[in-house]
Design a protein around this motif. Sequence first.
Motif, PDB file in Angstrom:
ATOM      1  N   PRO A  60       0.798  -1.232   0.000  1.00 22.09           N
ATOM      2  CA  PRO A  60       0.000   0.000   0.000  1.00 22.09           C
ATOM      3  C   PRO A  60       0.829   1.281   0.000  1.00 22.09           C
ATOM      4  O   PRO A  60       0.434   2.267  -0.623  1.00 22.09           O
ATOM      5  N   LYS A  61       1.978   1.285   0.684  1.00 22.21           N
ATOM      6  CA  LYS A  61       2.812   2.492   0.687  1.00 22.21           C
ATOM      7  C   LYS A  61       3.355   2.765  -0.711  1.00 22.21           C
ATOM      8  O   LYS A  61       3.343   3.905  -1.194  1.00 22.21           O
ATOM      9  N   ARG A  62       3.851   1.724  -1.370  1.00 22.47           N
ATOM     10  CA  ARG A  62       4.339   1.916  -2.739  1.00 22.47           C
ATOM     11  C   ARG A  62       3.204   2.358  -3.649  1.00 22.47           C
ATOM     12  O   ARG A  62       3.384   3.228  -4.512  1.00 22.47           O
ATOM     13  N   ASN A  63       2.028   1.758  -3.489  1.00 18.08           N
ATOM     14  CA  ASN A  63       0.913   2.121  -4.355  1.00 18.08           C
ATOM     15  C   ASN A  63       0.512   3.579  -4.138  1.00 18.08           C
ATOM     16  O   ASN A  63       0.158   4.286  -5.091  1.00 18.08           O
ATOM     17  N   ALA A  64       0.570   4.050  -2.892  1.00 18.41           N
ATOM     18  CA  ALA A  64       0.287   5.458  -2.615  1.00 18.41           C
ATOM     19  C   ALA A  64       1.308   6.357  -3.304  1.00 18.41           C
ATOM     20  O   ALA A  64       0.966   7.423  -3.842  1.00 18.41           O
ATOM     21  N   ASP A  65       2.580   5.930  -3.321  1.00 19.03           N
ATOM     22  CA  ASP A  65       3.599   6.691  -4.033  1.00 19.03           C
ATOM     23  C   ASP A  65       3.342   6.672  -5.542  1.00 19.03           C
ATOM     24  O   ASP A  65       3.637   7.653  -6.244  1.00 19.03           O
ATOM     25  N   MET A  66       2.815   5.569  -6.046  1.00 17.60           N
ATOM     26  CA  MET A  66       2.467   5.509  -7.459  1.00 17.60           C
ATOM     27  C   MET A  66       1.336   6.485  -7.778  1.00 17.60           C
ATOM     28  O   MET A  66       1.333   7.130  -8.830  1.00 17.60           O
ATOM     29  N   VAL A  67       0.379   6.612  -6.874  1.00 16.07           N
ATOM     30  CA  VAL A  67      -0.680   7.612  -7.043  1.00 16.07           C
ATOM     31  C   VAL A  67      -0.069   9.012  -7.052  1.00 16.07           C
ATOM     32  O   VAL A  67      -0.417   9.851  -7.891  1.00 16.07           O
ATOM     33  N   SER A  68       0.851   9.272  -6.137  1.00 16.72           N
ATOM     34  CA  SER A  68       1.531  10.578  -6.115  1.00 16.72           C
ATOM     35  C   SER A  68       2.296  10.815  -7.414  1.00 16.72           C
ATOM     36  O   SER A  68       2.338  11.952  -7.927  1.00 16.72           O
ATOM     37  N   SER A  69       2.893   9.763  -7.966  1.00 16.95           N
ATOM     38  CA  SER A  69       3.603   9.882  -9.242  1.00 16.95           C
ATOM     39  C   SER A  69       2.625  10.224 -10.368  1.00 16.95           C
ATOM     40  O   SER A  69       2.947  11.033 -11.255  1.00 16.95           O
ATOM     41  N   MET A  70       1.441   9.626 -10.348  1.00 12.74           N
ATOM     42  CA  MET A  70       0.427   9.935 -11.356  1.00 12.74           C
ATOM     43  C   MET A  70      -0.040  11.382 -11.241  1.00 12.74           C
ATOM     44  O   MET A  70      -0.267  12.063 -12.257  1.00 12.74           O
ATOM     45  N   LEU A  71      -0.179  11.863 -10.024  1.00 19.62           N
ATOM     46  CA  LEU A  71      -0.616  13.246  -9.827  1.00 19.62           C
ATOM     47  C   LEU A  71       0.477  14.220 -10.243  1.00 19.62           C
ATOM     48  O   LEU A  71       0.181  15.310 -10.768  1.00 19.62           O
ATOM     49  N   ALA A  72       1.752  13.856 -10.036  1.00 20.70           N
ATOM     50  CA  ALA A  72       2.847  14.692 -10.532  1.00 20.70           C
ATOM     51  C   ALA A  72       2.821  14.739 -12.055  1.00 20.70           C
ATOM     52  O   ALA A  72       3.041  15.793 -12.666  1.00 20.70           O
ATOM     53  N   HIS A  73       2.562  13.614 -12.688  1.00 17.70           N
ATOM     54  CA  HIS A  73       2.407  13.539 -14.140  1.00 17.70           C
ATOM     55  C   HIS A  73       1.302  14.493 -14.585  1.00 17.70           C
ATOM     56  O   HIS A  73       1.456  15.237 -15.566  1.00 17.70           O
ATOM     57  N   TYR A  74       0.189  14.476 -13.872  1.00 22.20           N
ATOM     58  CA  TYR A  74      -0.939  15.374 -14.190  1.00 22.20           C
ATOM     59  C   TYR A  74      -0.500  16.834 -14.103  1.00 22.20           C
ATOM     60  O   TYR A  74      -0.803  17.642 -14.989  1.00 22.20           O
ATOM     61  N   ASP A  75       0.229  17.183 -13.055  1.00 22.00           N
ATOM     62  CA  ASP A  75       0.665  18.570 -12.877  1.00 22.00           C
ATOM     63  C   ASP A  75       1.590  19.017 -14.004  1.00 22.00           C
ATOM     64  O   ASP A  75       1.601  20.203 -14.377  1.00 22.00           O
ATOM     65  N   GLN A  76       2.360  18.085 -14.555  1.00 18.14           N
ATOM     66  CA  GLN A  76       3.329  18.421 -15.595  1.00 18.14           C
ATOM     67  C   GLN A  76       2.745  18.302 -17.008  1.00 18.14           C
ATOM     68  O   GLN A  76       3.410  18.663 -17.983  1.00 18.14           O
ATOM     69  N   SER A  77       1.522  17.820 -17.106  1.00 19.93           N
ATOM     70  CA  SER A  77       0.907  17.559 -18.411  1.00 19.93           C
ATOM     71  C   SER A  77       0.286  18.827 -18.983  1.00 19.93           C
ATOM     72  O   SER A  77      -0.541  19.474 -18.342  1.00 19.93           O
ATOM     73  N   VAL A  78       0.672  19.159 -20.197  1.00 24.98           N
ATOM     74  CA  VAL A  78       0.054  20.300 -20.866  1.00 24.98           C
ATOM     75  C   VAL A  78      -1.404  20.002 -21.194  1.00 24.98           C
ATOM     76  O   VAL A  78      -2.222  20.910 -21.365  1.00 24.98           O
ATOM     77  N   HIS A  79      -1.765  18.716 -21.239  1.00 25.36           N
ATOM     78  CA  HIS A  79      -3.137  18.301 -21.515  1.00 25.36           C
ATOM     79  C   HIS A  79      -3.994  18.277 -20.247  1.00 25.36           C
ATOM     80  O   HIS A  79      -5.205  18.083 -20.340  1.00 25.36           O
ATOM     81  N   HIS A  80      -3.356  18.424 -19.086  1.00 19.47           N
ATOM     82  CA  HIS A  80      -4.058  18.303 -17.800  1.00 19.47           C
ATOM     83  C   HIS A  80      -4.767  16.959 -17.714  1.00 19.47           C
ATOM     84  O   HIS A  80      -5.962  16.874 -17.438  1.00 19.47           O
ATOM     85  N   MET A  81      -3.969  15.918 -17.952  1.00 17.27           N
ATOM     86  CA  MET A  81      -4.490  14.561 -17.894  1.00 17.27           C
ATOM     87  C   MET A  81      -3.582  13.672 -17.056  1.00 17.27           C
ATOM     88  O   MET A  81      -2.357  13.833 -17.051  1.00 17.27           O
ATOM     89  N   LEU A  82      -4.207  12.725 -16.377  1.00 15.27           N
ATOM     90  CA  LEU A  82      -3.470  11.678 -15.674  1.00 15.27           C
ATOM     91  C   LEU A  82      -2.863  10.714 -16.693  1.00 15.27           C
ATOM     92  O   LEU A  82      -3.306  10.665 -17.847  1.00 15.27           O
ATOM     93  N   PRO A  83      -1.875   9.921 -16.296  1.00 18.41           N
ATOM     94  CA  PRO A  83      -1.242   9.016 -17.266  1.00 18.41           C
ATOM     95  C   PRO A  83      -2.200   7.972 -17.819  1.00 18.41           C
ATOM     96  O   PRO A  83      -3.103   7.500 -17.137  1.00 18.41           O
ATOM     97  N   VAL A  84      -1.970   7.613 -19.074  1.00 10.99           N
ATOM     98  CA  VAL A  84      -2.702   6.539 -19.751  1.00 10.99           C
ATOM     99  C   VAL A  84      -1.779   5.326 -19.893  1.00 10.99           C
ATOM    100  O   VAL A  84      -2.096   4.235 -19.454  1.00 10.99           O
ATOM    101  N   TRP A  85      -0.659   5.489 -20.553  1.00  4.80           N
ATOM    102  CA  TRP A  85       0.449   4.499 -20.601  1.00  4.80           C
ATOM    103  C   TRP A  85       1.717   5.329 -20.671  1.00  4.80           C
ATOM    104  O   TRP A  85       2.087   5.845 -21.720  1.00  4.80           O
TER     105      TRP A  85
END
Length: 765
Positions: free
Chosen positions: A398-423
């Motif tokens: 669960p701790k790693r998975n929470a970090d993966m969620v944080s990684s997805m949200l960082a991806h969202y913040d950096q996305s010019v499309h304002h989208m979460l990761p797809v692949w």
Amino acid sequence: MMRNLLLFTLFICQFTPLGQKPPLDLVRWVNPLIGTHKMGHTYPGATAPFGMVQLSPDTDTIPYEVNGKYNKDVYKYCAGYQYDDPTIVGFSHTHFSGTGHSDLGDFLIMPTTGKLQLNPGTEANPEKGYRSKFSHDHEKAEPAYYRVQLEDHNILAELTATNRVGMHQYTFPKSEESHIILDLMHGIYNYEDKNVWTFIRIENDTLITGYRQTNGWARTRTVYFAMAFSKPFTSYGNKDYSKAQVYRGFWRKFDQSKNFPEMAGKQLRTYFDFKTEEGEKIKIKFALSPVSTQGAVANMRAEVPHWDFERVKQESQAQWNQELGRVKAALPTKDDYINFYTALYHTFLGPTTYMDVTGQYRGLDQNNHQANGFTNYTTFSLWDTYRALHPWFNLVQPKRNADMVSSMLAHYDQSVHHMLPVWSHHANENWCMIGYHSVSVIADAIMNGTYTGNANRALDACVATARQGYYDGLQYYMQLGYVPEDKNGSSVSKTLEYAYDDWCIAQVAKKLNRQDVYQEFSRRAQNWKNVYDKSIGYMRPKLSDGTFKKEFDVLSTHNQGFIEGNAWNYSLYVPHDPAAMIQAMGGNKRFVPHLDSLFTMHLPDEFFADTEDITREGIIGNYVHGNEPAHHAAYLYNWTDQPWKTQERVRMILKKQYQPTPDGLGGNDDCGQMSAWYLFSSLGFYPVAPASGEYALGSPTVKEATLQLENGKTFTIEAKNQSDRNVYVQKVELNGKALNRPFLAYADIAKGGKLTFYMGGKPRK
């Protein structure tokens, strides 16, 4: 015998404090060669749990195109290694596990002796290049360790790895001409113009730094490295195979090809010369960084500040034992142990760490960022892994998975499309497959309480992603309530998967008391009904004028509105409301025969006419276990009046699709999804709808298994009267009390306790 036992006892006592049990040696049950034959697409090499380095042998170099046409053979080499190949080209440092596409194979190293050859040669004529023949009789693969004898060069190659550093150990014969080749041209899926640029800097006679920038599946990917030798090389050089002039940039005043401290070009192969004695070991430490060569050097110094190969191996295998020890299982046979712990190993290969020891990483915006308070991960094959892998992490990581969620949200913040990761991987979005299944992963973590960050911020990212009208038919989906096939292909699959993701958003909104969002996405979650044709009883592509597509074949996978499936299996995809789906399909009397036929029907040969032979992998009837859309299907009987059929179907799939052999996976492991299905099903339950907080029960194959939960509690599954014949559940007890429905709550597992299955040879109807 007594003397050996005494020595073993002394060894254990030496490393185990008094009163404590020695750690379990679970590494011995893992066979990384499982899935390396045919289409499992796993790699056998050395890596740490969730490691950034995947140091593994590559057995061929396959061009992506031949004479301007797609080369079908490239699909075989998504992981770089095929078990039935007779030669090894070398050992590269980055690999995907179990995917249907690849883009890695960075920094291939190959030790050789004799006359220097800088081309890889061919399988038919390995002597014309640096590759070598090998035999599985002289090959060994374990977690964090790989060994093989390179026959043509009489060199023993050994590999191990930490998170960010691959360590090589090559035992040479006596030779005046020993070489180590570093091939920066090599890659898995060799596009002709994949390399944008490569650079090497000779820091001194034992340290090399550099980088590689590629334009492949990831449009712009830069990987930095630091390479250290345990012994100084006597000379070095390179050859540039690009059409550009070798001496460009230096006004032809220097000979870059020999002993020049910097090398740059698109197609470089370099070499380092040594003189070796018989049995002499040359070791290499090869560190990666997503940020800089300085970062790579720092990673090397932090993780492997010494030259003790055996120490690195032992410490990394100790990490693997710790991770594998999160599930302690008692199983009926040796083969079951191998299958179970290899599956567990495969689920812990990725997503992979993507940051330096300092926390710096390259972001989606191609700027450098700092991961504050979380480990940044990459390699998110979400169309596959949202189904079982991430729910598996919610239980055991669960701790790693929470970090993966944080990684997805960082991806969202950096996305010019304002989208979460797809692949996504290595600071790139590939937009592969369909849906926006980061939403499912995030919702599952929030609903189960394993993500403790800002849940409202996470929900906002999910909502923004689901409202991006320019993404893959979403504008039509929002306007019409479905994706029209005449406007956007794979329309039925997209409509169904969007509807499930929308339901996930609604669940989080309800929990956070965001009523406006809850109402909007609860309505959107019903959109699956808009592509169900009740006149034929199947999901069916609908056109933009509101009519169903006339030319329609429920078995075909070609231009029928589906992706990696057909109407027969995708008509079962309403994971968030199976009861309503069953009712729409005519109730139990009509639905159960339809579900039965999925597993029993015979597909005609024409079904494979427009597809490659790989499609035949993993098929039971019309149920394609090698593809993900039907992974939940066997559990749907639990919503009918015949739940015992779930038990017999699950046992059948486990037996047919998973074997302890190199060809033992019935399709791509897909970054651990296939393995996560196996683990859940072996324990006796499965997450049909992640974010529901509930699992559907099946038929366990373990005799007993204990989950070591991160909250300090344990949850034990026991199967009484377990055998191959006793596949049917007679009753189930949770902490001694009978369960009166075939479902189990996540909350009940998180509390700790015991789930007991009583098994029998006949269904309890």
